[in-house]
Enzyme design. Structure first.
Site, PDB file in Angstrom:
ATOM      1  N   LYS A 204      -0.404  -4.333  -7.551  1.00 43.58           N
ATOM      2  CA  LYS A 204      -1.514  -4.786  -6.715  1.00 43.58           C
ATOM      3  C   LYS A 204      -2.274  -3.530  -6.296  1.00 43.58           C
ATOM      4  O   LYS A 204      -1.763  -2.707  -5.537  1.00 43.58           O
ATOM      5  CB  LYS A 204      -1.014  -5.544  -5.489  1.00 43.58           C
ATOM      6  CG  LYS A 204      -2.159  -6.056  -4.617  1.00 43.58           C
ATOM      7  CD  LYS A 204      -1.668  -6.550  -3.278  1.00 43.58           C
ATOM      8  CE  LYS A 204      -2.869  -6.798  -2.362  1.00 43.58           C
ATOM      9  NZ  LYS A 204      -2.472  -7.004  -0.953  1.00 43.58           N
TER      10      LYS A 204
ATOM     11  N   GLY B 229      -5.495  -8.965   7.885  1.00 42.22           N
ATOM     12  CA  GLY B 229      -4.871  -9.206   9.179  1.00 42.22           C
ATOM     13  C   GLY B 229      -5.758  -9.812  10.237  1.00 42.22           C
ATOM     14  O   GLY B 229      -5.330 -10.009  11.374  1.00 42.22           O
TER      15      GLY B 229
ATOM     16  N   ALA C  57      -6.020 -11.654   1.784  1.00 36.92           N
ATOM     17  CA  ALA C  57      -6.453 -11.088   3.066  1.00 36.92           C
ATOM     18  C   ALA C  57      -7.361 -12.016   3.850  1.00 36.92           C
ATOM     19  O   ALA C  57      -8.288 -12.622   3.308  1.00 36.92           O
ATOM     20  CB  ALA C  57      -7.162  -9.742   2.890  1.00 36.92           C
ATOM     21  N   GLY C  58      -7.082 -12.115   5.145  1.00 37.19           N
ATOM     22  CA  GLY C  58      -7.955 -12.810   6.072  1.00 37.19           C
ATOM     23  C   GLY C  58      -7.536 -14.212   6.459  1.00 37.19           C
ATOM     24  O   GLY C  58      -8.117 -14.807   7.368  1.00 37.19           O
TER      25      GLY C  58
ATOM     26  N   ASN D  24       0.483 -12.319   4.414  1.00 33.10           N
ATOM     27  CA  ASN D  24       1.501 -11.475   5.022  1.00 33.10           C
ATOM     28  C   ASN D  24       1.480 -11.638   6.531  1.00 33.10           C
ATOM     29  O   ASN D  24       2.343 -12.280   7.118  1.00 33.10           O
ATOM     30  CB  ASN D  24       1.337 -10.015   4.622  1.00 33.10           C
ATOM     31  CG  ASN D  24       2.534  -9.154   5.014  1.00 33.10           C
ATOM     32  OD1 ASN D  24       2.676  -8.027   4.577  1.00 33.10           O
ATOM     33  ND2 ASN D  24       3.452  -9.661   5.821  1.00 33.10           N
ATOM     34  N   THR D  25       0.433 -11.102   7.170  1.00 39.74           N
ATOM     35  CA  THR D  25       0.386 -11.082   8.629  1.00 39.74           C
ATOM     36  C   THR D  25       0.494 -12.472   9.240  1.00 39.74           C
ATOM     37  O   THR D  25       1.182 -12.666  10.251  1.00 39.74           O
ATOM     38  CB  THR D  25      -0.920 -10.415   9.108  1.00 39.74           C
ATOM     39  OG1 THR D  25      -1.061  -9.143   8.472  1.00 39.74           O
ATOM     40  CG2 THR D  25      -0.920 -10.234  10.614  1.00 39.74           C
TER      41      THR D  25
END
Length: 257
Positions: A96, A157, A184-185, A206-207
């Site tokens: 990645k 995040g 992301a986001g 993830n977050t």
């Protein structure tokens, strides 16, 4: 079935391995999500000493495929060096690719990203580029040898969810045969379902999972949301209308006086 660089996968959810309260909770969240791919940072593996080795052993025991990333890299040379080291450490050609251009938004440096992608693809890497939702950049990445694209829907995040649905829809329309993974986001299961309803192939989180009050439960919820969004897209969603449309026919109904 999701195909990424010749590998067939049942799950359309990819999960990160950072920020969890504990390794045990991370492991349970991965299991609950149903994911078959997890991202791992080389920086965490090599800087953790004995703990880093234990973390890697735990990830291996889960039976998932590892997607190493170049998180934290801010230059082409740094990203390429990290990718080469990751291939040796994790024994995979998958990478990645992240080349960060802005410290505050963590927005990708798309110029460096394309350059790094071209070099790594020429060395036999299977590149998963973390990019923006720009069509021209997407074309350049495909020309560089990428066969998967990972556009953001909001800054890493931020948990804002899709910020430019029109751009995401355009990417899907322009590249119908290319696997597109929103990276992301995303902050809520409803965000994941929304981008999957646009026709995206997968979501990376993830977050939103690791920092939730109950990572295990939210991981399972995200797994269901991703599948629900995908099934909805395949089923064929009706388009929004400006006026009401009666669900009960009014023509031919009996009139009472």
């Amino acid at each position: 079935m999701l195909e990424l660089y010749g590998q067939n996968l049942s799950s359309r959810l990819l999960l990160g391995t950072a920020l969890y309260p504990s390794p045990a909770i991370m492991a349970e969240a991965i299991k609950a999500s149903g994911t078959e791919i997890v991202t791992v940072s080389l920086r965490r593996e090599t800087s953790g000493g004995k703990a880093g080795g234990q973390f890697w052993s735990l990830v291996q025991s889960l039976g998932v495929r590892v997607l190493p990333n170049t998180a934290g890299c801010h230059s082409v040379s740094e990203a390429i060096t990290t990718a080469r080291m990751a291939r040796e450490v994790f024994g995979t050609d998958w990478i990645k690719l992240e080349v960060i251009g802005n410290h505050d938004t963590l927005q990708p440096d798309v110029f460096g990203l394309v350059e790094a992608a071209r070099i790594l693809a020429s060395e036999g890497f299977d590149v998963f580029p973390y990019t923006t939702d720009d069509l021209v950049v997407a074309e350049r990445l495909l020309d560089a040898g990428c066969r998967v694209l990972m556009p953001w829907c909001a800054p890493i995040g931020s948990a804002r969810g899709p910020q430019n649905t029109g751009a995401l829809r355009s990417l899907r329309g322009y590249f119908p045969g290319i696997p597109l993974i929103v990276d992301a986001g995303i902050g809520r299961p409803s965000h994941a379902a929304a981008v999957m309803e646009l026709g995206y192939d997968a979501v990376l989180l993830n977050t939103a999972v690791a920092k939730a009050g109950d990572p295990v439960t939210i991981a399972a919820a995200f797994g269901k949301a991703v599948e629900a969004g995908h099934e909805a897209y395949r089923a064929g969603l009706i388009e929004p209308r400006d006026m009401a449309v009666p669900s009960t026919p009014v023509i031919g109904m009996a009139a009472f006086s």
